[in-house]
Design a protein around this motif. Structure first.
Motif, PDB file in Angstrom:
ATOM      1  N   GLN A  61      14.015 -24.671  -3.663  1.00 42.01           N
ATOM      2  CA  GLN A  61      12.819 -23.864  -3.410  1.00 42.01           C
ATOM      3  C   GLN A  61      13.092 -22.396  -3.707  1.00 42.01           C
ATOM      4  OE1 GLN A  61      11.871 -24.902   0.720  1.00 42.01           O
ATOM      5  NE2 GLN A  61      10.084 -26.004  -0.036  1.00 42.01           N
ATOM      6  N   TYR A  62      12.131 -21.777  -4.394  1.00 43.46           N
ATOM      7  CA  TYR A  62      12.234 -20.356  -4.699  1.00 43.46           C
ATOM      8  C   TYR A  62      10.980 -19.630  -4.207  1.00 43.46           C
ATOM      9  CZ  TYR A  62      16.440 -20.904  -7.456  1.00 43.46           C
ATOM     10  OH  TYR A  62      17.728 -21.147  -7.844  1.00 43.46           O
ATOM     11  N   ASP A  63      11.184 -18.357  -3.912  1.00 42.49           N
ATOM     12  CA  ASP A  63      10.122 -17.505  -3.370  1.00 42.49           C
ATOM     13  C   ASP A  63       9.780 -16.456  -4.436  1.00 42.49           C
ATOM     14  OD1 ASP A  63       8.387 -16.106  -1.807  1.00 42.49           O
ATOM     15  OD2 ASP A  63       9.855 -15.455  -0.325  1.00 42.49           O
ATOM     16  N   PRO A  64       8.668 -16.617  -5.176  1.00 41.35           N
ATOM     17  CA  PRO A  64       8.309 -15.674  -6.235  1.00 41.35           C
ATOM     18  C   PRO A  64       7.350 -14.585  -5.738  1.00 41.35           C
ATOM     19  CG  PRO A  64       6.958 -17.623  -6.420  1.00 41.35           C
ATOM     20  CD  PRO A  64       7.804 -17.805  -5.183  1.00 41.35           C
ATOM     21  N   ALA A  65       7.271 -13.516  -6.509  1.00 39.83           N
ATOM     22  CA  ALA A  65       6.347 -12.433  -6.187  1.00 39.83           C
ATOM     23  C   ALA A  65       6.018 -11.666  -7.453  1.00 39.83           C
ATOM     24  CB  ALA A  65       6.953 -11.492  -5.147  1.00 39.83           C
ATOM     25  N   ALA A  66       4.932 -10.904  -7.411  1.00 40.05           N
ATOM     26  CA  ALA A  66       4.536 -10.069  -8.545  1.00 40.05           C
ATOM     27  C   ALA A  66       4.046  -8.733  -8.007  1.00 40.05           C
ATOM     28  CB  ALA A  66       3.432 -10.752  -9.362  1.00 40.05           C
ATOM     29  N   PHE A  67       4.506  -7.643  -8.636  1.00 36.70           N
ATOM     30  CA  PHE A  67       4.149  -6.297  -8.199  1.00 36.70           C
ATOM     31  C   PHE A  67       3.645  -5.499  -9.389  1.00 36.70           C
ATOM     32  CE2 PHE A  67       7.469  -7.812  -5.392  1.00 36.70           C
ATOM     33  CZ  PHE A  67       6.942  -7.540  -4.141  1.00 36.70           C
ATOM     34  N   GLN A  68       2.575  -4.746  -9.167  1.00 39.17           N
ATOM     35  CA  GLN A  68       2.023  -3.929 -10.239  1.00 39.17           C
ATOM     36  C   GLN A  68       1.631  -2.571  -9.693  1.00 39.17           C
ATOM     37  OE1 GLN A  68      -1.905  -4.811 -11.935  1.00 39.17           O
ATOM     38  NE2 GLN A  68      -1.051  -4.491 -13.959  1.00 39.17           N
ATOM     39  N   THR A  69       1.996  -1.537 -10.441  1.00 40.25           N
ATOM     40  CA  THR A  69       1.559  -0.180 -10.135  1.00 40.25           C
ATOM     41  C   THR A  69       0.871   0.373 -11.368  1.00 40.25           C
ATOM     42  OG1 THR A  69       3.353   0.195  -8.572  1.00 40.25           O
ATOM     43  CG2 THR A  69       2.258   2.136  -9.465  1.00 40.25           C
ATOM     44  N   VAL A  70      -0.334   0.862 -11.219  1.00 44.13           N
ATOM     45  CA  VAL A  70      -1.087   1.456 -12.307  1.00 44.13           C
ATOM     46  C   VAL A  70      -1.201   2.941 -12.010  1.00 44.13           C
ATOM     47  CG1 VAL A  70      -3.199   1.410 -13.645  1.00 44.13           C
ATOM     48  CG2 VAL A  70      -2.370  -0.677 -12.553  1.00 44.13           C
ATOM     49  N   ILE A 103       3.711  -5.488 -15.327  1.00 40.28           N
ATOM     50  CA  ILE A 103       3.850  -6.088 -14.009  1.00 40.28           C
ATOM     51  C   ILE A 103       5.300  -6.518 -13.848  1.00 40.28           C
ATOM     52  CG2 ILE A 103       3.248  -8.429 -14.740  1.00 40.28           C
ATOM     53  CD1 ILE A 103       1.689  -8.659 -12.026  1.00 40.28           C
ATOM     54  N   GLU A 104       5.787  -6.506 -12.632  1.00 37.81           N
ATOM     55  CA  GLU A 104       7.149  -6.941 -12.358  1.00 37.81           C
ATOM     56  C   GLU A 104       7.091  -8.238 -11.566  1.00 37.81           C
ATOM     57  OE1 GLU A 104       8.652  -3.517 -10.413  1.00 37.81           O
ATOM     58  OE2 GLU A 104       9.600  -2.739 -12.211  1.00 37.81           O
ATOM     59  N   VAL A 105       7.834  -9.208 -12.016  1.00 42.40           N
ATOM     60  CA  VAL A 105       7.889 -10.515 -11.359  1.00 42.40           C
ATOM     61  C   VAL A 105       9.273 -10.670 -10.737  1.00 42.40           C
ATOM     62  CG1 VAL A 105       7.738 -13.010 -11.688  1.00 42.40           C
ATOM     63  CG2 VAL A 105       6.240 -11.470 -12.989  1.00 42.40           C
ATOM     64  N   THR A 148       3.725  -7.221   3.235  1.00 38.59           N
ATOM     65  CA  THR A 148       2.817  -6.142   2.827  1.00 38.59           C
ATOM     66  C   THR A 148       3.448  -4.788   3.055  1.00 38.59           C
ATOM     67  OG1 THR A 148       1.799  -6.247   5.013  1.00 38.59           O
ATOM     68  CG2 THR A 148       0.730  -7.482   3.249  1.00 38.59           C
ATOM     69  N   THR A 149       4.514  -4.719   3.837  1.00 38.06           N
ATOM     70  CA  THR A 149       5.227  -3.457   4.028  1.00 38.06           C
ATOM     71  C   THR A 149       6.365  -3.312   3.040  1.00 38.06           C
ATOM     72  OG1 THR A 149       6.707  -4.474   5.647  1.00 38.06           O
ATOM     73  CG2 THR A 149       4.718  -3.413   6.479  1.00 38.06           C
ATOM     74  N   HIS A 150       6.525  -4.315   2.188  1.00 42.87           N
ATOM     75  CA  HIS A 150       7.606  -4.275   1.207  1.00 42.87           C
ATOM     76  C   HIS A 150       7.373  -3.187   0.172  1.00 42.87           C
ATOM     77  CE1 HIS A 150      10.770  -5.768  -1.425  1.00 42.87           C
ATOM     78  NE2 HIS A 150       9.916  -5.797  -2.411  1.00 42.87           N
ATOM     79  N   GLY A 151       6.143  -2.795  -0.008  1.00 39.36           N
ATOM     80  CA  GLY A 151       5.832  -1.800  -1.017  1.00 39.36           C
ATOM     81  C   GLY A 151       5.536  -2.469  -2.345  1.00 39.36           C
ATOM     82  N   SER A 152       5.074  -1.685  -3.298  1.00 41.25           N
ATOM     83  CA  SER A 152       4.709  -2.257  -4.587  1.00 41.25           C
ATOM     84  C   SER A 152       5.874  -2.321  -5.543  1.00 41.25           C
ATOM     85  CB  SER A 152       3.585  -1.418  -5.218  1.00 41.25           C
ATOM     86  OG  SER A 152       4.024  -0.105  -5.421  1.00 41.25           O
ATOM     87  N   GLY A 153       7.047  -1.918  -5.098  1.00 40.10           N
ATOM     88  CA  GLY A 153       8.227  -2.005  -5.943  1.00 40.10           C
ATOM     89  C   GLY A 153       9.197  -2.997  -5.387  1.00 40.10           C
ATOM     90  N   PRO A 154      10.026  -3.591  -6.230  1.00 43.60           N
ATOM     91  CA  PRO A 154      10.928  -4.643  -5.809  1.00 43.60           C
ATOM     92  C   PRO A 154      12.279  -4.125  -5.357  1.00 43.60           C
ATOM     93  CG  PRO A 154      11.002  -4.436  -8.155  1.00 43.60           C
ATOM     94  CD  PRO A 154       9.997  -3.412  -7.679  1.00 43.60           C
ATOM     95  N   ALA A 155      13.113  -5.048  -4.894  1.00 41.92           N
ATOM     96  CA  ALA A 155      14.462  -4.711  -4.505  1.00 41.92           C
ATOM     97  C   ALA A 155      15.398  -4.843  -5.695  1.00 41.92           C
ATOM     98  CB  ALA A 155      14.899  -5.629  -3.370  1.00 41.92           C
ATOM     99  N   PHE A 188      14.595  -9.539 -11.072  1.00 37.69           N
ATOM    100  CA  PHE A 188      13.279  -9.098 -11.525  1.00 37.69           C
ATOM    101  C   PHE A 188      13.196  -9.063 -13.039  1.00 37.69           C
ATOM    102  CE2 PHE A 188      12.753  -7.767  -7.239  1.00 37.69           C
ATOM    103  CZ  PHE A 188      11.383  -7.792  -7.028  1.00 37.69           C
ATOM    104  N   GLU A 189      11.980  -9.196 -13.531  1.00 35.50           N
ATOM    105  CA  GLU A 189      11.731  -9.068 -14.956  1.00 35.50           C
ATOM    106  C   GLU A 189      10.350  -8.475 -15.180  1.00 35.50           C
ATOM    107  OE1 GLU A 189      11.004 -12.233 -18.403  1.00 35.50           O
ATOM    108  OE2 GLU A 189      13.118 -11.992 -17.882  1.00 35.50           O
ATOM    109  N   HIS A 190      10.260  -7.650 -16.230  1.00 35.35           N
ATOM    110  CA  HIS A 190       8.964  -7.081 -16.610  1.00 35.35           C
ATOM    111  C   HIS A 190       8.148  -8.090 -17.403  1.00 35.35           C
ATOM    112  CE1 HIS A 190       9.190  -2.835 -15.428  1.00 35.35           C
ATOM    113  NE2 HIS A 190      10.487  -3.002 -15.571  1.00 35.35           N
ATOM    114  N   ALA A 191       6.852  -8.028 -17.259  1.00 34.07           N
ATOM    115  CA  ALA A 191       5.941  -8.871 -18.025  1.00 34.07           C
ATOM    116  C   ALA A 191       4.648  -8.089 -18.250  1.00 34.07           C
ATOM    117  CB  ALA A 191       5.664 -10.190 -17.295  1.00 34.07           C
TER     118      ALA A 191
END
Length: 449
Positions: free
Chosen positions: A261-270, A319-321, A209-216, A336-339
């Motif tokens: 095994q993979y660790d997925p995530a999704a980030f969105q900023t409006v 959204i960024e996945v 949760t401290t990672h922020g809404s943007g990816p690496a 990362f990829e946009h969707a």
């Protein structure tokens, strides 16, 4: 690893100076020190680069390094971040590569103990083609010198169409929202560089949760051969706080099949202040419960459900996945990829668009010219540079026909001349984006006889 409250020099061009922001302190460089816990010195000069000293003679990056404390008994800087390169795109590949390496050598000479991060060029209009050569030379130099790099172009910090939302239209640089996005993404990248593994013997999530809404940074693990995309570039929000992501991927070989095994995530900023982040909560996930991808050289689809861990819920829009192998080395960062995200039950918080029309003269003859004007507003303000399409429907009825188009000026005004074919109604329309709804004017009838 950096010490607590490290001394950091952030040196760059006009973006680091904060050009485009309403005040300098709203520039991205002035927003990163607090969340990263840095004792930060900012040195941003407009027009400068690895080669270009600017028309004002502000000196190149390497030359300006000598203006900062160096050679003292106590190390002046623990980390040197060098941002830029866009002003060097007019030089040759050899010149750019040579000066990048000279700048790296200068930093190491002045501050031998300091780590270095190279941050590539960026543009809120996503005009990336003109920066490709410089960006490639920066990435190559970072790898050759064993230093870290941040690649805003590769990470797609900005995508085509973002300029309307994130650019200062007077100078083309990021506006306040654009600088805020840059700061958020920069902080996320740096935190990822310094992240460490979780509990001993247990897979750890790359997200928090401290990672922020943007990816690496999207630098793939050299040992990870997965190629993936989001199926149809669309994910589904099953609820406002849960998303289903369909991964279309290929990995591994037929000769040596395996489950990875993979660790997925999704980030969105409006806009700039509403965001949501969904990933697997490592505290609630036993070892082995991350999704397993079939790596046998074939193409597969795996659907993964992710629950929101931080934010205000998901909405329609971009959204960024992200995806990274579970247990990957700390130096490996996700891809990362946009969707597009969508579901009927989600609130549509995109900006409303209002369009007007006025056809003059309202009575004319077939074959003559008529001027059709209009306005486009987004949330009550002029929608600059918005493309609009003009349609005409005859008095007799039937489908409306596209007869013209225009781009709104700085005051949101539209105007075009068309040939009158007969009596009927004129109206303007605008297409939707991930941040704005579609718009359509009422009709304006003009007679012709």
């Amino acid at each position: 690893m950096l010490p607590d409250r490290p001394k950091v020099l952030l040196l760059g061009d006009s973006y680091t100076k904060g050009i485009g922001a309403s005040t300098r302190t709203k520039g991205y460089a002035y927003q990163v020190a607090e969340p990263l816990g840095w004792d930060l010195t900012v040195d941003g000069k407009s027009g400068t680069g690895y080669i270009d000293p600017s028309a004002d003679g502000a000196d190149t990056f390497a030359e300006r390094m000598w203006n900062h404390p160096h050679g003292a008994a106590d190390v002046p800087y623990d980390l040197v971040v060098i941002q830029g390169g866009s002003n060097d795109r007019k030089y040759t590949q050899a010149e750019v590569a040579g000066r990048i390496n000279l700048t790296i050598r200068t930093s190491r000479r002045l501050w031998p103990q300091a780590q270095i991060i190279l941050m590539g060029p960026i543009n809120p209009w996503a005009n990336v083609a003109e920066y490709a050569m410089v960006n490639d030379k920066l990435t190559t130099a970072a790898a050759a010198n064993g230093i870290l790099s941040i690649d805003p172009i590769g990470e797609q910090w900005f995508v085509p169409g973002d300029g309307q939302q994130y650019a200062n239209l007077e100078n083309g640089h990021p506006n306040d929202a654009g600088h805020e996005l840059m700061a958020r993404r920069f902080v996320a990248d740096v935190k990822k560089f310094s992240s460490s593994s979780g509990a001993e013997g247990r897979p750890h999530s790359s997200w928090s949760t401290t990672h922020g809404s943007g990816p690496a940074s999207p630098v793939a693990d050299p040992g990870d051969d997965i190629s993936w995309t989001v199926l149809d570039h669309k994910i589904i929000a099953t609820t406002p706080h849960e998303v289903l992501v369909p991964f279309l991927y290929t990995c591994g070989t037929q000769a040596v099949p395996k489950g990875v095994q993979y660790d997925p995530a999704a980030f969105q900023t409006v806009y700039a202040d509403q965001s949501a982040a969904a990933f697997i909560d490592v505290e609630d996930t036993p070892a082995g419960d991350f999704p397993t991808f079939t790596c046998d050289g074939g193409q597969h689809v795996t659907e993964v459900v992710l629950e929101e861990q931080a934010g205000d819920g998901f909405h329609h829009g971009n959204i960024e996945v992200g995806l990274i192998e579970v247990g990957a080395r700390p130096t490996v960062t996700p891809t990362f990829e946009h969707a597009i995200i969508g579901a009927d039950q989600l609130p549509d918080i995109r900006a409303e668009v209002a369009v007007t029309v006025n056809a003059t003269p309202e009575s004319t003859r077939p074959g003559s010219k008529i001027t059709v004007k209009g306005t486009v507003k987004r949330d009550g303000k002029a929608y600059k540079r918005k493309d609009a399409t003009l349609y005409f429907q005859t008095k007799a009825g039937g489908p409306a026909a596209r007869i013209g188009s225009d781009t709104a000026d700085s005051r949101g005004r539209l105007s075009t001349k068309v040939t009158v074919t007969g009596p009927g109604t004129y109206f303007w329309t605008t297409t939707s984006t991930t941040r704005t709804r579609a718009g359509a004017s009422l009709g304006d009838y003009a007679s012709a006889s």
